[in-house]
Write a protein that holds these residues in place. Structure first.
Motif: not given
Ligand code: BGC
Length: 447
Positions: A2-18
């Protein structure tokens, strides 16, 4: 399986200001230590590369959020340039600078993307560096006051906050080895900067409990250390390296103590923390943010000050930043956090890789099979850690865009979106298409 990732898993990307914004002095912003560092040819390794334009995100924010939506991101981790909000670091708030982040957050929310806001991703206001920067004990109050401004304005809309990004890098790069701003090389400064960073973290969490209602955590970069042999010397070197890089900040934040090995590492430069400082650093946090890029097979050597070196793995793939690709290390380090720090909620707040990309972006496609393979391997490693009981709630890929890789400039491309730095054209790499599919299937396409 079964898929280990819970339904509300937060998939995103990261960056930084500078690294992405550009226009560092626009609308009344105060200069940061990175503004100074990148313009100083004595300091910056990639001479001539600065954050003056970067990805021009400051001017293209709405289009960039539209692009995030096309990717299907559920979350976006960004950082605030302290000097945009408080040009002198303390005192007068610059509404125009704060307004940029309000608009960013509103635009994200309108597009159904959850904002994760990092207060400090290395761009200390230069005016505060003039007062000693992180070597000044007042930095804890400066940072808490800045945090309070942000919390009061945005906590209704931002529900996940990060105090510091990677205090280890701030100290090791900025105060010990000098590769990063403010470019100091002083072993006596490093433990002092570390202690003040953690006092600042604690003071900001305390401020958050007064005015904020949601979640706040600390982001650390973790690089699991595996001893090169069973020899007592290599084992001791591994313990020193683990204490220095992986425990130096988590131990005070969560256990209210310093690893004993640090006194050995720093020798006469080590400073003991008072009971008050330890108590300030140890505030209950809502999550631990883990940044993972690579592992280290460790042997004893003469390197300063940890006396631990890296053993190159002849069979492994290395990225263009010289980091071994080793997905199992991510599973291992997530379980290490679970076992050693009270089974906290964990977000992977950065993970990704720099590789050479073929210069075909103008034809609308960038093939980046090594990055795609890296992501497959590492996201699978996250799933494995979840299956083994780690409480992982989200994964923020580093990075959304190719960007200013600090003192290495624009030479290292970490993005899943290619940026042509002459035209600012953005092109989805193949890895972006893979990541979109991962998000759309909640990770099941990797199974
Ligand atoms: C930092 C990022 C950086 C990335 C790749 C992390 O240490 O938080 O700002 O670009 O690693 O080096």
């Amino acid at each position: 399986m079964s898929n280990p990732f819970p339904d509300d898993f937060l998939w995103g990307c990261a960056t930084a200001a500078y690294q992405i914004e550009g226009s560092p002095l626009a609308d009344g912003a105060g200069a940061s230590i990175w503004q100074r560092f990148s313009h100083d040819p004595r300091l910056m390794a990639a001479k001539g590369d600065t954050g003056d334009v970067a990805c021009d995100h400051y001017n293209r924010m709405a289009d960039d959020v539209a692009l995030m939506k096309r990717l299907g991101l559920k979350a976006y981790r960004f950082s605030v340039a302290w000097g945009r909000v408080l040009p002198d670091g303390i005192g007068q708030v610059n509404e125009a600078g704060l307004g940029f982040y309000e608009r960013l957050v509103d635009t994200l929310l309108e597009n159904g993307i959850e904002p994760l806001c990092t207060l400090y991703h290395w761009d200390l206001p230069a005016a505060l560096d003039d007062r000693g920067g992180w070597l000044n004990r007042d930095s804890a109050d400066w940072f808490a006051d800045y945090g309070r401004v942000m919390f009061e304005r945005l906590d209704g809309r931002v529900t996940k906050w990060v105090t510091l990004n990677e205090p280890w890098v701030v100290t090791d790069g900025g105060y010990l080895h000098g590769a990063l701003a403010p470019g100091h090389r002083n072993v006596f400064e490093a433990p002092i900067a570390s202690r003040n960073l953690m006092r600042a973290h604690g003071a900001a969490v305390k401020a958050y409990r007064e005015v904020g209602k949601h979640e706040i955590g600390l982001v650390v970069n973790l690089e699991p250390k595996y001893p090169a042999s069973d020899s007592p010397e290599d084992q001791a070197a591994t313990a020193r390296a683990t204490a220095y890089m992986n425990r130096q900040y988590l131990d005070p934040a969560i256990h209210g103590a310093n690893p004993a090995e640090l006194a050995d590492v720093f020798g006469e430069a080590w400073v003991d923390w008072s009971a008050e400082d330890l108590a300030l650093a140890r505030q209950p946090i809502d999550f631990v943010g883990v940044n993972y890029y690579t592992r280290n097979v460790t042997k004893t050597d003469d390197s300063f000050p940890v006396r631990a070196g890296m053993v190159v793995q002849p069979q492994a793939t290395y990225t263009t930043t010289g980091w071994e690709v080793f997905g199992q290390g991510l599973t291992d380090v997530l379980l290490w956090v679970k076992d050693n720090y009270g089974d906290p909620t964990i977000y992977i707040t950065e993970n990704g890789a720099a590789f050479y990309d073929p210069p075909t972006a103008s034809q609308g496609r960038v093939e980046d099979p090594l990055r795609a393979a890296y992501l497959r391997e590492h996201i699978t490693a996250v799933g494995n850690a979840i299956e083994q009981g780690a409480r992982i709630k989200g994964y923020m890929l580093w990075s959304l865009f190719d960007n200013l890789e600090w003192s290495l400039g624009y030479s290292k491309r970490f993005g899943i979106v290619h940026v042509n730095f002459e035209t600012q054209e953005r092109t989805f790499k193949d890895s972006a298409k893979l990541y979109s599919e991962v998000i759309a299937t909640n990770g099941a396409c990797l199974g």
